[in-house]
Design an enzyme around this catalytic site. Structure first.
Site, mmCIF file in Angstrom:
data_model
loop_
_atom_site.group_PDB
_atom_site.id
_atom_site.type_symbol
_atom_site.label_atom_id
_atom_site.label_comp_id
_atom_site.label_asym_id
_atom_site.label_seq_id
_atom_site.Cartn_x
_atom_site.Cartn_y
_atom_site.Cartn_z
ATOM 1 N N HIS A 60 0.827 -1.209 0.000
ATOM 2 C CA HIS A 60 0.000 0.000 0.000
ATOM 3 C C HIS A 60 0.862 1.259 0.000
ATOM 4 O O HIS A 60 2.083 1.223 0.210
ATOM 5 C CB HIS A 60 -0.930 0.005 1.220
ATOM 6 N N CYS B 27 2.979 -4.890 6.892
ATOM 7 C CA CYS B 27 2.655 -4.663 5.483
ATOM 8 C C CYS B 27 3.832 -4.029 4.747
ATOM 9 O O CYS B 27 4.798 -3.576 5.348
ATOM 10 C CB CYS B 27 1.422 -3.785 5.379
#
Length: 205
Positions: free
Chosen positions: A163, A179
């Site tokens: 992301h 992440c």
């Protein structure tokens, strides 16, 4: 007939100019994006180390075209272009103990996604994360940034994402909750290249 000094210098200058045009245009890669739902300003290049900026590189290996390779120790992500080439991006990765390893695939992807902390995140740091249990809408202040690519295994969401980020200073570091984070300009570029179902390989030390 020998070359004159002036001719030689002109020739060298032309050669160097030709080499320069073959390199990445960093100013264009990180220019403002006014057409975005939440317009992005230009990224000041002095805030991005040159080795962390997006560029096409040689990448010999056995991965199929379209594969994403996350090199966690090196803080780099590669999108395999084929013919021994890849697009390389600088990334931020998870702290020790909060990292995905092995293979996954893209289950879905979203533009300007909402963010909701996982149950594990709320257990680890309730004071920080429980107030966001209802979700944070997409926007410039959202932790997932401009795009999110959701990683799945066997039909199940792994809860790991590739992301964007509203903390560009974190690129090149290990400080996330597991992440893979990218500059917003870079995750927009990657988002346009990938499709659901594409393979993702996460390399650990």
């Amino acid at each position: 007939m020998s070359l004159s000094r002036r001719g030689l210098l002109l020739g060298i200058s032309a050669l160097l100019a030709g080499c320069a045009t073959n390199g990445p245009n960093h100013a264009a890669n990180y220019a403002s994006l006014p057409a975005e739902k939440f317009p992005l300003p230009a990224m000041p290049l002095e805030k991005i180390k040159s080795e962390l900026r997006r560029q096409e590189v040689a990448y010999p290996g056995q991965y199929e075209t379209g594969t994403i390779v996350v090199d966690t120790p090196a803080r780099r992500l590669y999108y395999i272009l084929g013919d021994g080439r890849a697009m390389r991006y600088g990334i931020g990765v998870g702290r020790n103990g909060y990292a995905l390893a092995g293979t996954a695939y893209i289950g879905r992807k979203a533009e300007w996604p909402t963010w909701t902390p996982t149950d594990n995140m709320m257990r680890r740091d309730p004071a920080k994360n429980r107030k966001y249990a209802g979700g944070v809408p997409g926007g410039l202040n959202n932790p997932l940034g401009a795009r999110a690519i959701y990683l799945y295994r066997g039909g199940n969401d792994t809860m790991f994402r590739i992301h964007g980020t509203n903390q560009p200073q974190s690129i090149g570091l290990a400080m996330s909750s597991g992440c893979v984070r990218m500059l917003n300009h870079d995750v927009i570029d990657l988002y346009e290249r990938v499709t659901p179902g594409s393979r993702v390989v996460v390399l650990q030390a």
